[in-house]
Scaffold this motif. Structure first.
Motif, PDB file in Angstrom:
ATOM      1  N   THR A  31     132.338  31.067  69.728  1.00 26.58           N
ATOM      2  CA  THR A  31     132.572  30.710  71.127  1.00 26.58           C
ATOM      3  C   THR A  31     131.775  31.609  72.071  1.00 26.58           C
ATOM      4  OG1 THR A  31     134.789  29.928  70.584  1.00 26.58           O
ATOM      5  CG2 THR A  31     134.385  30.472  72.875  1.00 26.58           C
ATOM      6  N   GLY A  32     131.844  32.900  71.846  1.00 25.51           N
ATOM      7  CA  GLY A  32     131.113  33.841  72.706  1.00 25.51           C
ATOM      8  C   GLY A  32     129.612  33.610  72.653  1.00 25.51           C
ATOM      9  N   GLN A  33     129.108  33.310  71.485  1.00 22.24           N
ATOM     10  CA  GLN A  33     127.678  33.037  71.322  1.00 22.24           C
ATOM     11  C   GLN A  33     127.294  31.772  72.088  1.00 22.24           C
ATOM     12  OE1 GLN A  33     126.553  32.410  67.230  1.00 22.24           O
ATOM     13  NE2 GLN A  33     124.480  33.225  67.565  1.00 22.24           N
ATOM     14  N   ALA A  34     128.123  30.740  71.985  1.00 21.10           N
ATOM     15  CA  ALA A  34     127.862  29.490  72.725  1.00 21.10           C
ATOM     16  C   ALA A  34     127.890  29.757  74.228  1.00 21.10           C
ATOM     17  CB  ALA A  34     128.881  28.426  72.344  1.00 21.10           C
ATOM     18  N   GLN A  35     128.887  30.502  74.698  1.00 19.52           N
ATOM     19  CA  GLN A  35     128.990  30.821  76.123  1.00 19.52           C
ATOM     20  C   GLN A  35     127.747  31.568  76.610  1.00 19.52           C
ATOM     21  OE1 GLN A  35     132.655  33.006  75.955  1.00 19.52           O
ATOM     22  NE2 GLN A  35     133.844  31.273  76.744  1.00 19.52           N
ATOM     23  N   TYR A  36     127.334  32.553  75.844  1.00 21.22           N
ATOM     24  CA  TYR A  36     126.176  33.363  76.219  1.00 21.22           C
ATOM     25  C   TYR A  36     124.923  32.494  76.370  1.00 21.22           C
ATOM     26  CZ  TYR A  36     122.251  36.575  75.778  1.00 21.22           C
ATOM     27  OH  TYR A  36     121.067  37.244  75.973  1.00 21.22           O
ATOM     28  N   HIS A  37     124.642  31.664  75.373  1.00 23.24           N
ATOM     29  CA  HIS A  37     123.415  30.866  75.411  1.00 23.24           C
ATOM     30  C   HIS A  37     123.493  29.762  76.470  1.00 23.24           C
ATOM     31  CE1 HIS A  37     121.314  32.908  72.236  1.00 23.24           C
ATOM     32  NE2 HIS A  37     122.417  32.858  71.492  1.00 23.24           N
ATOM     33  N   LEU A  38     124.648  29.161  76.645  1.00 26.99           N
ATOM     34  CA  LEU A  38     124.792  28.147  77.697  1.00 26.99           C
ATOM     35  C   LEU A  38     124.622  28.764  79.085  1.00 26.99           C
ATOM     36  CD1 LEU A  38     127.699  26.096  76.140  1.00 26.99           C
ATOM     37  CD2 LEU A  38     125.410  25.209  76.700  1.00 26.99           C
ATOM     38  N   ARG A  39     125.160  29.969  79.272  1.00 26.85           N
ATOM     39  CA  ARG A  39     124.968  30.671  80.554  1.00 26.85           C
ATOM     40  C   ARG A  39     123.489  30.948  80.809  1.00 26.85           C
ATOM     41  NH1 ARG A  39     129.472  33.585  79.843  1.00 26.85           N
ATOM     42  NH2 ARG A  39     128.376  35.212  78.724  1.00 26.85           N
ATOM     43  N   ARG A  40     122.802  31.422  79.804  1.00 32.19           N
ATOM     44  CA  ARG A  40     121.360  31.706  79.948  1.00 32.19           C
ATOM     45  C   ARG A  40     120.577  30.425  80.237  1.00 32.19           C
ATOM     46  NH1 ARG A  40     119.130  36.584  77.772  1.00 32.19           N
ATOM     47  NH2 ARG A  40     117.261  35.682  78.693  1.00 32.19           N
ATOM     48  N   LEU A  41     120.906  29.352  79.542  1.00 30.91           N
ATOM     49  CA  LEU A  41     120.231  28.067  79.779  1.00 30.91           C
ATOM     50  C   LEU A  41     120.551  27.550  81.182  1.00 30.91           C
ATOM     51  CD1 LEU A  41     120.804  26.431  76.283  1.00 30.91           C
ATOM     52  CD2 LEU A  41     118.576  27.024  77.284  1.00 30.91           C
ATOM     53  N   GLY A  42     121.766  27.762  81.631  1.00 28.62           N
ATOM     54  CA  GLY A  42     122.155  27.347  82.979  1.00 28.62           C
ATOM     55  C   GLY A  42     121.398  28.116  84.047  1.00 28.62           C
ATOM     56  N   ARG A  43     121.260  29.423  83.855  1.00 34.84           N
ATOM     57  CA  ARG A  43     120.498  30.240  84.816  1.00 34.84           C
ATOM     58  C   ARG A  43     119.045  29.825  84.871  1.00 34.84           C
ATOM     59  NH1 ARG A  43     121.809  35.745  82.741  1.00 34.84           N
ATOM     60  NH2 ARG A  43     123.955  35.283  82.290  1.00 34.84           N
ATOM     61  N   GLY A  44     118.517  29.348  83.771  1.00 32.11           N
ATOM     62  CA  GLY A  44     117.130  28.887  83.723  1.00 32.11           C
ATOM     63  C   GLY A  44     116.979  27.427  84.115  1.00 32.11           C
ATOM     64  N   ASP A  45     118.028  26.829  84.614  1.00 31.73           N
ATOM     65  CA  ASP A  45     118.031  25.416  85.025  1.00 31.73           C
ATOM     66  C   ASP A  45     117.612  24.469  83.901  1.00 31.73           C
ATOM     67  OD1 ASP A  45     118.931  25.942  87.623  1.00 31.73           O
ATOM     68  OD2 ASP A  45     116.885  26.374  88.296  1.00 31.73           O
ATOM     69  N   GLU A  46     117.936  24.848  82.675  1.00 33.29           N
ATOM     70  CA  GLU A  46     117.634  23.982  81.540  1.00 33.29           C
ATOM     71  C   GLU A  46     118.834  23.139  81.138  1.00 33.29           C
ATOM     72  OE1 GLU A  46     115.155  25.803  78.385  1.00 33.29           O
ATOM     73  OE2 GLU A  46     115.504  27.643  79.550  1.00 33.29           O
ATOM     74  N   VAL A  47     120.032  23.552  81.590  1.00 34.81           N
ATOM     75  CA  VAL A  47     121.278  22.868  81.268  1.00 34.81           C
ATOM     76  C   VAL A  47     122.172  22.914  82.500  1.00 34.81           C
ATOM     77  CG1 VAL A  47     123.400  23.053  79.910  1.00 34.81           C
ATOM     78  CG2 VAL A  47     121.213  23.357  78.791  1.00 34.81           C
ATOM     79  N   VAL A  48     122.895  21.825  82.734  1.00 30.09           N
ATOM     80  CA  VAL A  48     123.859  21.758  83.833  1.00 30.09           C
ATOM     81  C   VAL A  48     125.249  21.640  83.224  1.00 30.09           C
ATOM     82  CG1 VAL A  48     124.668  20.364  85.781  1.00 30.09           C
ATOM     83  CG2 VAL A  48     122.213  20.655  85.381  1.00 30.09           C
ATOM     84  N   ALA A  49     126.181  22.455  83.704  1.00 30.01           N
ATOM     85  CA  ALA A  49     127.571  22.397  83.251  1.00 30.01           C
ATOM     86  C   ALA A  49     128.414  21.768  84.350  1.00 30.01           C
ATOM     87  CB  ALA A  49     128.091  23.794  82.953  1.00 30.01           C
ATOM     88  N   GLU A  50     129.333  20.885  83.944  1.00 30.38           N
ATOM     89  CA  GLU A  50     130.241  20.283  84.922  1.00 30.38           C
ATOM     90  C   GLU A  50     131.609  20.095  84.284  1.00 30.38           C
ATOM     91  OE1 GLU A  50     130.544  16.492  87.929  1.00 30.38           O
ATOM     92  OE2 GLU A  50     128.585  17.164  87.236  1.00 30.38           O
ATOM     93  N   ARG A  51     132.634  20.531  85.005  1.00 29.80           N
ATOM     94  CA  ARG A  51     134.016  20.367  84.529  1.00 29.80           C
ATOM     95  C   ARG A  51     134.524  19.000  84.986  1.00 29.80           C
ATOM     96  NH1 ARG A  51     137.279  23.166  81.657  1.00 29.80           N
ATOM     97  NH2 ARG A  51     139.522  23.124  81.997  1.00 29.80           N
ATOM     98  N   ILE A  52     134.878  18.162  84.004  1.00 29.33           N
ATOM     99  CA  ILE A  52     135.324  16.795  84.283  1.00 29.33           C
ATOM    100  C   ILE A  52     136.603  16.534  83.494  1.00 29.33           C
ATOM    101  CG2 ILE A  52     134.727  14.335  84.094  1.00 29.33           C
ATOM    102  CD1 ILE A  52     131.760  15.243  84.311  1.00 29.33           C
TER     103      ILE A  52
END
Length: 176
Positions: A31-52
């Motif tokens: 989980t922590g590894q997924a969070q870390y990489h998703l955060r980095r991808l989000g900061r680089g505008d490569e991934v968008v996260a949305e709570r639905i």
């Protein structure tokens, strides 16, 4: 870019609307590894996260807000079944949808509210004051439906939620 981050980005690309737990499970990463990489991808505008509707879903930045909502909701079995009936039949009474899916009207109403808020369906009072449902954008909706194929784990979670909901609300019927 690390190999894990590349795998996370590719998984989001090939599974638009994937939710966090499914991503970590499918890639077999912590989980922590997924969070870390998703955060980095989000900061680089490569991934968008949305709570639905209680889950965080991930998308490529090319998807607009409506598309993100549609893709996320399609990952839920009941919502997908409702939309499929509307694609096949066109306009249907909410009570007919509940009957065909063997669901409580309150369950169908909850899902229709989600779809209505997202601009996917439109509801109005039809003959005899019954709520009738139509797709707001049927061609686009059909295209998105083809894009998203739920995983086995998504289907199992959706069925478990349906069983719990039936146990809690089995006898209660909501108004159309």
């Amino acid at each position: 870019m690390t190999d894990v981050r590349r795998r996370v980005r590719e998984h989001v690309r090939t599974n638009p609307g994937v939710h966090f737990n499914e991503l970590a499970r499918n890639l077999d990463i912590a989980t922590g590894q997924a969070q870390y990489h998703l955060r980095r991808l989000g900061r680089g505008d490569e991934v968008v996260a949305e709570r639905i509707r209680g889950r965080t879903h991930y998308f490529e930045p090319e998807f607009d807000a409506w598309e993100r909502r549609v893709l996320a909701l399609y990952r839920r079995e009941t919502t997908r079944d409702l939309v499929t009936h509307l694609l096949d039949e066109g306009r249907l009474p909410a009570a007919t949808l509940a009957e065909r899916l063997d669901l409580a009207r309150s369950t169908v109403s909850w899902h229709l509210d989600s779809l209505s808020e997202a601009g996917i369906v439109e509801t109005e009072r039809g003959e005899h004051g019954r709520v009738e449902v139509t797709l707001a954008r049927p061609e686009e909706t059909e295209r998105f439906l083809r894009e998203v194929t739920p995983s086995l784990s998504d289907r199992l979670v959706d069925r478990f939620v349906r069983l719990v909901d039936d146990g809690l609300h089995g006898g209660a019927e909501a108004d159309d």
